[in-house]
Design an enzyme around this catalytic site. Structure first.
Site, PDB file in Angstrom:
ATOM      1  N   GLU A  85       0.981  -1.195   0.239  1.00 59.19           N
ATOM      2  CA  GLU A  85       0.034  -0.074   0.054  1.00 59.19           C
ATOM      3  C   GLU A  85       0.931   1.302   0.049  1.00 59.19           C
ATOM      4  O   GLU A  85       1.621   1.346   1.052  1.00 59.19           O
ATOM      5  CB  GLU A  85      -0.851  -0.038   1.261  1.00 59.19           C
ATOM      6  CG  GLU A  85      -1.866   1.287   1.252  1.00 59.19           C
ATOM      7  CD  GLU A  85      -2.885   1.151   2.445  1.00 59.19           C
ATOM      8  OE1 GLU A  85      -3.349  -0.026   2.968  1.00 59.19           O
ATOM      9  OE2 GLU A  85      -3.424   2.098   2.782  1.00 59.19           O
ATOM     10  N   LYS A 279      -7.355  -0.633  11.329  1.00 58.32           N
ATOM     11  CA  LYS A 279      -6.734  -1.112  10.184  1.00 58.32           C
ATOM     12  C   LYS A 279      -5.450  -0.218   9.932  1.00 58.32           C
ATOM     13  O   LYS A 279      -4.437  -0.797   9.388  1.00 58.32           O
ATOM     14  CB  LYS A 279      -7.632  -0.791   8.946  1.00 58.32           C
ATOM     15  CG  LYS A 279      -7.432  -1.403   7.579  1.00 58.32           C
ATOM     16  CD  LYS A 279      -6.610  -0.565   7.067  1.00 58.32           C
ATOM     17  CE  LYS A 279      -6.117  -1.185   5.668  1.00 58.32           C
ATOM     18  NZ  LYS A 279      -5.076  -0.293   4.723  1.00 58.32           N
ATOM     19  N   ASP A 295       3.985 -14.297  11.589  1.00 61.75           N
ATOM     20  CA  ASP A 295       2.751 -14.919  11.018  1.00 61.75           C
ATOM     21  C   ASP A 295       1.456 -13.868  11.149  1.00 61.75           C
ATOM     22  O   ASP A 295       1.202 -13.718  12.572  1.00 61.75           O
ATOM     23  CB  ASP A 295       2.346 -16.373  11.937  1.00 61.75           C
ATOM     24  CG  ASP A 295       0.952 -16.828  11.421  1.00 61.75           C
ATOM     25  OD1 ASP A 295       0.297 -16.138  10.711  1.00 61.75           O
ATOM     26  OD2 ASP A 295       0.553 -17.912  11.678  1.00 61.75           O
ATOM     27  N   HIS A 392      -2.436  10.652   0.196  1.00 64.20           N
ATOM     28  CA  HIS A 392      -2.500   9.259  -0.681  1.00 64.20           C
ATOM     29  C   HIS A 392      -2.558   9.615  -2.004  1.00 64.20           C
ATOM     30  O   HIS A 392      -2.134   8.690  -2.608  1.00 64.20           O
ATOM     31  CB  HIS A 392      -4.038   8.965  -0.151  1.00 64.20           C
ATOM     32  CG  HIS A 392      -3.978   7.849   0.962  1.00 64.20           C
ATOM     33  ND1 HIS A 392      -5.165   6.762   0.983  1.00 64.20           N
ATOM     34  CD2 HIS A 392      -3.004   7.442   1.828  1.00 64.20           C
ATOM     35  CE1 HIS A 392      -4.753   6.495   2.172  1.00 64.20           C
ATOM     36  NE2 HIS A 392      -3.638   6.434   2.636  1.00 64.20           N
TER      37      HIS A 392
HETATM   38  C1  MEV Z   1      -5.778   3.437   5.300  1.00 59.93           C
HETATM   39  O1  MEV Z   1      -4.981   2.409   4.825  1.00 59.93           O
HETATM   40  C2  MEV Z   1      -5.711   3.641   6.825  1.00 59.93           C
HETATM   41  C3  MEV Z   1      -6.622   4.678   7.225  1.00 59.93           C
HETATM   42  O2  MEV Z   1      -7.991   4.676   6.594  1.00 59.93           O
HETATM   43  C4  MEV Z   1      -6.443   4.634   8.737  1.00 59.93           C
HETATM   44  C5  MEV Z   1      -7.501   5.685   9.456  1.00 59.93           C
HETATM   45  O3  MEV Z   1      -8.529   5.883   8.855  1.00 59.93           O
HETATM   46  O4  MEV Z   1      -7.226   5.921  10.455  1.00 59.93           O
HETATM   47  C6  MEV Z   1      -6.244   5.897   6.916  1.00 59.93           C
END
Ligand code: MEV
Length: 437
Positions: A85, A279, A295, A392
């Protein structure tokens, strides 16, 4: 189309790739070319990779990057990260640099206890089973001596074994619930071997016991470690006086700190946000886990279970402002190894562990937790200030340029244009097309 195949695993690698190419592609030669492009020219190295799993046809590359300048407990670390990513490594590096001038990251291992269970049913009187268990408990330790000898020399071994009555959950359901210390190894093989011996001992001792009547019986269902390790916990933290938070994008540190704490509080109470918040943490955690040959499925499963430990899925990180001090921290369960498994087999994993200066498993827990916290900080900082898309889309621009095989000259023109214009997929595509007209 019936694409079933008999005896696939017995085919040679060449036969397997041919079968794939001929079965699924109208131009098999093109498919074979892609598959072979990713074979390593060093045949021994390729064979090593082929043998990690079954039916290997080729290798799937994931970029391995590094995030330097991580000041952790007073020492600078360069953290290797394997991830596909865009912007994750950039975000980690940015956080590292930011916190290096504000006291760095503090990380502490709180506990390192691993867990394994023998699940079995017992039809009979529970009090008798408990008395039987108390009687034979030393036997579980003595019967596993040959398995635990080396681990004990390294300071680890079986910590305790308990009988658990789980009949409130399922009819006749009991467990041997065992805890382990596995030092620098993740310990899966060690724990599972111990558990299978416990199961054998349980059955044998039960058969020879005179405590039970003929219609009382024990049936072992399965023996397996648990990837939920709520007592194998590491904490990572950053903190500084609020005014020190100031920098180019943080003109009003008090407002920033308050927004940041609120953003974390939302993730503490709102599962939809908590999942995305966590995430972001896992972006950092998984990348280091993968680079160090651990793992990541086990870690993911354990961490998300931990995030739900109070009955609702919630944020793994927390933030507060107290007496003018901003503090941001997380606690996560991590069962990691720096010896055994892939750590001694995969040349790149070995290299990554050397970049990390050959950490112990406990040190790696700290590094991984810090990577997770850094990633979470970077995400929340963007979300509560500029928004996430700015950074991003800059990284995404490169992906679009690669997709369109842009020339060096086109790249320069496109990057220049999008310094002043908002990046979106369609805007970039439109601009490329206009250049190519
Ligand atoms: C993207 O990979 C992760 C985010 O969505 C985490 C978040 O929203 O805190 C930017």
């Amino acid at each position: 189309m019936n694409n079933a195949v008999a005896g696939f695993s017995k085919l040679s690698k060449k036969e397997k790739t041919n079968w794939i190419a001929e079965t699924y592609f109208s131009t098999p030669e093109d498919a074979l070319k892609i598959i072979r492009n990713y074979w390593n020219s060093d045949e021994k190295l390729q064979q090593l990779h082929d043998e990690f799993i079954e039916n290997t046809i080729t290798n799937l590359y994931i970029p391995l990057g590094v995030a330097p300048n991580f000041l952790i407990n007073g020492h600078y670390k360069t953290i290797p990260m394997a991830i596909e990513e865009s912007s994750v490594v950039a975000a980690a590096s940015k956080s590292a640099k930011y916190w290096a001038t504000r006291g760095g990251f503090k990380a502490t291992v709180i506990d390192t206890e691993k867990i394994g269970q023998v699940h079995f049913t017992f039809a009979g009187e529970a009090e008798k089973l408990q008395a039987f268990f108390d009687l034979i408990k030393p036997k579980f330790f003595s019967d596993t001596q040959s398995i635990t000898k080396n681990m004990q020399q390294r300071g680890g071994g079986i910590l305790d074994i308990q009988l658990k009555d789980k009949r409130n959950l399922l009819d006749n359901y009991f467990q041997l619930h065992a805890t382990f210390e596995t030092k620098d190894s993740m310990g899966a093989n060690f724990i599972n071997s111990c558990l299978e011996q416990f199961a054998t001992t349980l059955k044998e001792e039960f058969e020879h016991s005179e405590l039970f009547s003929e219609n009382e019986n024990v049936k072992v269902i399965m023996s397996i470690l648990s990837n939920y390790v709520p007592n194998c916990i590491v904490r990572a933290e950053v903190s500084c006086p609020i005014e020190d938070l100031a920098e180019k994008h943080i003109q009003n540190p008090q407002d920033f700190a308050e927004r940041f704490v609120q953003a974390v509080q939302i993730a503490e109470v709102e599962p939809f946000r908590a999942v995305t918040h966590n995430k972001g943490i896992m972006n950092g955690v998984d990348a280091v886990i993968l680079a160090t040959g651990n793992d990541f499925r086990a870690v993911e499963a354990g961490i998300h279970a931990y995030a739900s430990k109070n009955g609702q899925y919630a944020s793994l990180s927390h933030a507060k402002i107290e007496n003018g001090i901003f503090t941001f921290w997380l606690e996560i369960p991590l069962a990691l190894g720096t010896v055994g498994g892939l750590t001694s087999l995969h040349p790149l994993v070995k290299l990554c562990l050397e970049i990390l200066e050959k950490p112990s498993a406990a040190e790696l827990m700290q590094i991984v937790a810090v990577a997770g916290l850094a990633q979470n900080f970077a995400a929340l900082r963007s979300l509560t200030t500029t928004g996430i898309q700015e950074g991003h889309m800059k990284m995404h621009l490169n992906n679009i340029l690669n997709q369109f095989e842009a020339t060096t000259e086109e790249r320069q023109q496109i990057k220049h244009h999008f310094k002043k214009n908002t990046i979106s997929h369609s805007a970039v595509v439109e601009f490329i097309e206009s250049l190519r007209k």
